[in-house]
Design an enzyme around this catalytic site. Structure first.
Site, PDB file in Angstrom:
ATOM      1  N   ASN A 128     111.516   9.768 -85.008  1.00  0.00           N
ATOM      2  CA  ASN A 128     110.621  10.762 -85.613  1.00  0.00           C
ATOM      3  C   ASN A 128     111.322  12.048 -86.031  1.00  0.00           C
ATOM      4  OD1 ASN A 128     108.780   8.840 -85.000  1.00  0.00           O
ATOM      5  ND2 ASN A 128     107.421  10.149 -83.774  1.00  0.00           N
ATOM      6  N   MET A 129     110.760  12.644 -87.041  1.00  0.00           N
ATOM      7  CA  MET A 129     111.193  13.930 -87.570  1.00  0.00           C
ATOM      8  C   MET A 129     111.731  14.871 -86.494  1.00  0.00           C
ATOM      9  SD  MET A 129     111.103  14.818 -90.715  1.00  0.00           S
ATOM     10  CE  MET A 129     109.730  14.336 -91.772  1.00  0.00           C
ATOM     11  N   LYS A 130     110.887  15.130 -85.491  1.00  0.00           N
ATOM     12  CA  LYS A 130     111.250  16.211 -84.556  1.00  0.00           C
ATOM     13  C   LYS A 130     112.448  15.880 -83.679  1.00  0.00           C
ATOM     14  CE  LYS A 130     108.368  15.548 -80.438  1.00  0.00           C
ATOM     15  NZ  LYS A 130     107.193  15.936 -79.682  1.00  0.00           N
ATOM     16  N   GLY A 131     112.736  14.581 -83.536  1.00  0.00           N
ATOM     17  CA  GLY A 131     113.966  14.186 -82.862  1.00  0.00           C
ATOM     18  C   GLY A 131     114.042  14.486 -81.399  1.00  0.00           C
TER      19      GLY A 131
END
Ligand code: B12
Ligand code: B12
Ligand SMILES: Cc1ncc(COP(=O)(O)O)c(C=O)c1O
Ligand SMILES: Cc1ncc(COP(=O)(O)O)c(C=O)c1O
Lengths: 258, 537, 258, 537
Positions: A128-131
């Site tokens: 995911n984006m936020k990592g």
């Protein structure tokens, strides 16, 4: 202090003293015989000077022990050779640059936490984006196209999606390991992929807190990632492995049809 | 008041939650679900499985659904079938299951006649359930219930018989409450497994037989120890109301039961969930069960410091919905959790601030305090300390239900010795600091007071926003736990059926009559130190 | 659950699953090889499914591990037969009555914490008036005469005192056990007593947190008392053992000179 | 003030302690001891051993004692011998040791001439010691000293080289202070072993070489970590002043040094002890060493709740005697301990009350807080929790020096991993509750305030009783630690010698001149958060 790497032993407060701490439960009443049994068990395990330093009745017919002893076994560190994920770890920038240069198109990955497993935090950290720990997930990488199918995904669905989107890599997360449910599930996935005849077309990657690269190799996967994995580790591996495959297949192509 | 909490915000938040609940109520009233209808059958005593292990309630409800009859309520149709065939309830159930009788061929019977027949059966089972509740009250009154926080531990071997061994051992070590964790994946099954089971993963299947086996074991060990040992299971997932019914029949004492958990964390359809939770909670209310809501889950996926307000917001919503299902305040065990990064400076102060805040905002709720899990590593020694600080926060802030942290949280479901160490930890810390709560006061305008008010304000503004756009839209927008769920997405929507005007279900009426009567007040704790009290302290 | 007493194994959450917890330090840098070494060590000790669940660098070239595994060894509880202090434990009243009846005179004991050991709390608990866990010490018993010489007493002094007061029993406490200093010291005392030719005239008794009756027997003592010993345990043993000796010597006398 | 302590009692107790110390002063001034005289030789640079490993200071002092000359002070006679033989200090020492020169044949030299010769040598060594002190101050000023409580751990392998490994590891994990524990029995040796040693039991011999080896190691690791790592040893037993001298020369930073420990717990003669402690403390004072008194020992033999007042009484006496030896308040690390039965309800409140009380009564003292030991069992898991509660009490009450508890306390001297876990414990707890101290206040008239005042009153009345009958008589009566010691009993009385009028020792004069000068103020902590502060916080 000069450690002999061919016979490394535990260290308490003096080189090679072998000190270890153990705790365990025996299904017997707590008494002198039980303490003796705990001591004998320690001895069978190759401990010397076994000291049962604490024992308590923790239920009817169950005793808990804390034991110290000196381990007589040693390990030859020089003989340890464990498989390691075959990749030079690169940064976000480097990975994208590498893909652009060596692959020239977006890499497609499909990810899921399969079977009955609903622990998505690990796979989300990678995808995911936020990592994770300040690093972006693969979703954020311009040179990756990602599909994160979420949790409790049947292996069949994961595979179907992979075929549908022509995935380069299949990422599967397994967190619950009780009664080796993860082994069954991972083996099943590998078999499905094999049966589908696309094993050489996709990178098969597993991850989770009890996953090691060693296990991955054993089960016929390309790589395994354990605790502390960062998105860039996985990105580096996928990019480089894919580049290798492409290079090999080109060379192969050259070799066979010159 | 221990911390100076801005009560104007509390009022605003509570009223926003009320509006949110009111907004969802029309949906709840307009629909029934397959699992509610199966529950009706279960309550009417229809149980058992066919030769393929398919439960009779599923077979019958599926048949009715296929025949398009569920909108009237299974109670109506089973009643009609009884009248038409001249069979008893159990005879008609078996006949339907064996396909000797088919709904297609059952004519509509007179409504009032059906009601009379069914009402009779329903009243019988309700008085049985009430008997179970009163039995609990008697057992509690007779035993020594100790002082809160009550120690709650889980067993999760996958095998009900091993679970019994573990549970009894825990009770003898001092546990007050035993939760049997469910096997992974059960929440997504659209039926309840049957019979005693020994093959779960990470937990043991919730079946009525397993409930009964554990209940008997805990009653036995409770008699031995002179205490009443409470039993917990999961009233959650696609079979939420069915499990509530099973728990009511087998005298479970608490149920994990959250209005939104299934939607957010199991991707169960939201309409299904809201409809199911309402009926399941009525059953829990009537059975004198304490529900445990699942706010801890918000913090296992997100940062516990940043997202603290989502816990509070969800507590308000759970409370509002629970009240609308007839649960008394003393039955609403709102969840919260101790999940901040252990390496955060003053983390203990922030945790304690939140725990005190929850205690003040929900003074009657038997709050359930969840231990550190996310930041537990394989370092069992440090983990044991984190659990100790959690126990300390629990006793200082006066929590009611303390779910004990286990030093091997990162490693495996608890072994016998892990649970022993967890109970030893709690007993030591809580006794060693027993009256610290009464001994200290917090600084006005200090770190803690500021923190608590910050969280409250954020929660209030979130709730007001949700009230504005409606709960379902808020979930669609990903306002909870950062997951977006579609109104028509997720599992189980096919089991949601709009009720017809003829819809009949005998139970809500019976339940609500008792629940709204002024003398309904299940004895929940019976702490001798405080007289037959209920709730926190 | 039916435990097979001839092959008792540790219990985690299922009979005979063998689960154990270990912790230890290896004198090597913390990395994948070190974790593998920890795992191999566990295997050498007879563990299966070895899981290194935590590892950390705790100093330059020292790694700490927490390990779980399933022990394949088992213990035959039915074969355990450990020596036990030969006495029926009696109460304060009973002991005094017993001595009055069977011995008819006060029993004299001399006690000390010998060598460089200065831990007197244990021996004081047995001897001194105030006793231990609500029980009086032997000093308080009307039928005992006690001499508590205190701490760091040379073995020679203890022996001299015993001879001087014609002691029936010699009580020695040893708490410090590092490098087995207690074994050396206890052996030395036994040798002195032997050399003095009074071994058959005194009961030789040891005690301390790491003392077992088994060790006592091994070193030629009459009894050994470990953690949790109460004054009455020791009193019971001394009274009964002394009564036995007296009885035997009378019978012996009868037999030889009839 | 954090707890309302009755300061009138504090004043009464302090003044009683003053009278007690004044009562013992005449004895201290009338006598010297063999170990004081050996110390004089050591300070004058006479060191080394003969072929039987007997230290030169012992050989020479024994010779002088045999010749009946010690009453004049060894300094006088060694000076006379130098003058008579025309040899340097080290030449005369060797000659005496080899029996080439004998005191019998040395005539009395002129006092003033002797003084001139010796004063010269003494001044040289004193400026060396002062240089060491200033070096410490420079090193501290340059480094990051962190925030108190400072973490103090022990190493005790018996082998100085293993100790170095353990100490460096501890420093890297975050320890601020390393104590090298002595071998059992060393306190009863009437000489100091020589050279590096590897064969101690339960600890490592205190030798000057070992001091030096460890000092270098800690300086090295300190440089690596950017912190100054403090080194501690035992200035206690029959060689109390000699070890003070060794520590001064080798820049030790703290010394276990108690006015009565040797009497009560090692059965060393009381006159010997009182005389020795005075001179040893002057040396410590001059060297900028912090002393650690041994009040914890009262609680290892007696009940910690019942006997708490004996700790406080002893602290007042130690303080009074320490002030009379020139120690500044910031050097007087009074000891106290967390030793109550962990199974006592509200035990944490009582412990915390006492810790706060000590902090209030001795505001400038770098209090040394000792961990649970007596009630530690082989249950390392519970033990780790007890240590955590101790760490919490330490950070809440604002202790300066926290001697870390070790989970294996009952089992063995700490292994590498035990110490790592202890430091992890302290760092986690103290950081997680860092500002709790500032956040909470205690209830007026609550359990804690009552407890603290009770203990204070008992201690005051005990001190006033002791002042009445004199300290030596009180010890004879068994008023401390329930042990009775005779004025002329115990070890070492044969080393106590009444001074003649001619008695000469150059050091007290030099030391006291500096100690009473207004600019003597050793930088002790250098906590950057507080500027170059000293003392508690
Ligand atoms: C959070 C959590 C939950 C949450 C999950 C929420 C969510 N959406 O994920 C909730 C509360 C829902 C949950 C439920 C359950 N849980 Co849970 N849970 C945990 C917990 C506390 C933390 C896990 C976690 O998030 N770790 C953080 C992430 C970042 O770490 P990670 O997963 O290791 O991932 C990293 C690497 O492994 C790697 N990685 C992981 N996957 C992948 C995949 C790929 C391809 C790659 C490359 C890398 C990779 O990269 C990540 C980043 O570095 C652990 C205990 C613990 N402290 O470990 C228990 C734990 C995992 N849970 C457990 C169990 C048993 C359950 C339940 C089955 C219990 C029950 N019966 O109800 C349920 C059911 C869930 C189910 N059906 O699976 C057990 C598993 C025991 C075992 N070994 O078998 C644990 C260990 C707790 C315990 N001791 O009992 N749980
Ligand atoms: C109190 C204590 C001290 C006190 C002792 C005061 C005193 N007057 O006794 C002081 C502070 C002085 C002290 C000092 C030291 N101690 Co210490 N001490 C302890 C401590 C905390 C408790 C021991 C105790 O009192 N137990 C309570 C009594 C009642 O239990 P017990 O001795 O087991 O006795 C019972 C039975 O064993 C039995 N028993 C005992 N003796 C006998 C004798 C007979 C004849 C019989 C029948 C029965 C019997 O009956 C008793 C009642 O049930 C332990 C740690 C711990 N928690 O165990 C360390 C400990 C024993 N000490 C230890 C050490 C190393 C020391 C020092 C050597 C350290 C040093 N270098 O400075 C010093 C030096 C002392 C010396 N020269 O021996 C180590 C020993 C390690 C080892 N196994 O070798 C321990 C384990 C701490 C540690 N982990 O390092 N100590
Ligand atoms: C309300 C609720 N239901 C159920 C569960 C358990 O998960 P599952 O849905 O897998 O049974 C939890 C877990 O914490 C919960 O909080
Ligand atoms: C002041 C003092 N000296 C010395 C010691 C150590 O004991 P020993 O006398 O055996 O060196 C202690 C132990 O705690 C102590 O407090």
């Amino acid at each position: 202090m000069e450690v002999n790497m061919t016979r490394v032993r535990p260290y308490g407060d003096t080189l090679d003293d072998g000190y270890m701490q153990l705790s365990f439960t025996l299904p017997v009443q707590c008494n002198a015989e039980a303490r003796k049994a705990a001591e004998l068990l320690g001895e069978k395990m190759g401990l010397e000077d076994v000291k049962v330093v604490y024992s308590d009745n923790i239920a009817d017919n169950f005793s808990f022990f804390v034991v110290y002893g000196r381990c007589t076994h040693s390990v030859d560190m020089t003989a340890i050779d464990i498989p390691k994920v075959d990749a030079d770890f690169m940064s976000y920038q480097e990975i994208n640059g590498f893909i652009e240069k060596h692959i020239g198109r977006k890499i497609v990955v499909v990810a899921a936490c399969t079977g009955t497993d609903a622990h998505t935090v690990g796979i989300d950290a990678i995808i995911n984006m936020k990592g994770y720990r300040g690093e972006y997930g693969l979703e954020r990488y311009p040179w990756f196209t990602t599909y994160n199918l979420g949790s409790q995904v049947p292996n069949e669905d994961l595979l179907a999606k992979a075929i549908q989107v022509n995935a380069d890599a299949l990422l599967v997360s397994q967190v619950v390991t009780q009664r080796n449910i993860h082994i069954d599930n991972l083996t099943h996935l590998a078999e499905l992929v094999e049966a589908e005849g696309i094993r050489d077309k996709v990178l098969l990657i597993m991850g989770g807190p009890r996953i090691s690269h060693e296990l991955a190799i054993e089960l016929g996967y390309d790589a395994g990632f354990g605790p502390g994995t960062l998105p860039s580790h996985v990105g580096s591996f996928i990019a480089q492995a894919l580049a290798r495959t492409i290079r090999n297949s080109k060379e192969h192509t050259k070799g066979v049809y010159p | 008041m221990r911390l100076d909490i801005d009560m104007a915000f509390v009022d605003r938040a509570r009223s926003a939650a009320g509006r949110i609940a009111d907004g969802i109520q029309p949906t709840i009233e307009a629909y029934t679900t397959t699992s509610i209808e199966r529950t009706v059958l279960r309550l009417l005593g229809i149980n058992g499985v066919d030769e393929n292990d398919v439960p009779l309630p599923n077979i019958i409800v599926d048949q009715a659904q296929a025949a398009g009859l569920l909108e009237d309520g299974i109670a109506y149709w089973i009643g009609s079938a009884m009248l038409h065939q001249g069979l008893s309830l159990s005879e008609i159930a078996n006949a339907l299951a064996r396909e000797e009788v088919s709904f297609d061929r059952i004519p509509r019977s007179d409504h009032d006649t059906v009601r009379r027949v069914i009402e009779h059966e329903a009243t019988r089972v309700c008085s049985y359930i009430k008997g179970r509740r009163l039995q609990r009250e008697r057992l509690i009154a007779r035993s020594n219930s100790g002082t809160p926080p009550y120690l709650y531990v889980i067993v999760a071997t996958g095998n009900i018989y091993e679970d019994v061994i573990q549970a009894k051992a825990a009770a003898k070590c001092g546990a007050d409450i035993i939760a049997v964790i469910r096997s992974t994946g059960q929440s997504l099954l659209d039926y309840v497994p049957y019979g005693p089971t020994t093959e779960g993963f990470g937990g043991t299947y919730a079946t009525q037989a397993n409930f009964r086996i554990m209940r008997e074991a805990l009653d036995a060990v409770g008699r031995e120890c002179g205490r009443y040992i409470r039993l917990v299971n999961y009233c959650s997932g696609l079979c939420m109301p069915e499990i509530a019914a099973m728990g009511a029949l087998e005298r479970l004492d608490m149920m994990l039961n959250d209005a939104m958990y299934g939607i957010l964390f199991r991707n169960i359809n939201m309409q299904r969930t809201f409809v199911d939770q309402h009926f399941s909670r009525m059953i829990n209310a009537y059975a004198g069960v304490i529900i445990n809501t699942g706010e801890d889950n918000y913090l296992t996926t997100a940062d516990a410091y940043e997202e603290a307000h989502t816990v509070l917001a969800s507590q308000f919503i759970n409370e509002a919905l629970a009240r609308r299902s007839g649960l008394t305040p003393w039955q609403i065990g709102l969840g919260h959790a101790y999940e901040m990064d252990p390496d955060m400076t003053d983390g203990f102060l922030y945790e304690l601030a939140q725990a005190e805040m929850a205690r003040i905002i929900f003074p009657e709720a038997p709050l359930k305090y969840m231990p550190p899990t996310k930041h537990m590593t394989g370092n069992i020694f440090k983990g044991h300390l984190m659990d100790a600080m959690f126990n300390l926060a629990g006793v200082i802030s006066g929590q009611t239900i303390q779910l004990l942290g286990i030093l091997t949280e990162h490693v495996h479901t608890p072994h016998l010795q892990d649970r022993y160490l967890a109970i030893e930890n709690a007993k030591y810390i809580m006794d060693n600091a027993r009256h610290l709560r009464e001994e200290i006061t917090y600084k006005k305008g200090g770190i803690m007071e500021k923190r608590a008010n910050e969280v409250l304000k954020e929660a209030t503004s979130m709730l007001e926003q949700v009230a504005e756009i409606s709960l379902m839209s808020a979930i669609e927008d990903g306002m909870f736990a950062s997951v977006k769920r579609e109104r028509t997405g997720g599992r189980g929507l096919d089991g949601v059926i709009r009720k017809s005007e003829r819809y009949y279900n005998p139970f809500p009426g019976i339940f609500m009559q008792e629940l709204t009567s002024s003398d309904f007040s299940p004895v929940l704790w019976g702490n001798p130190a405080k007289g037959q009290g209920r709730g926190a302290e």
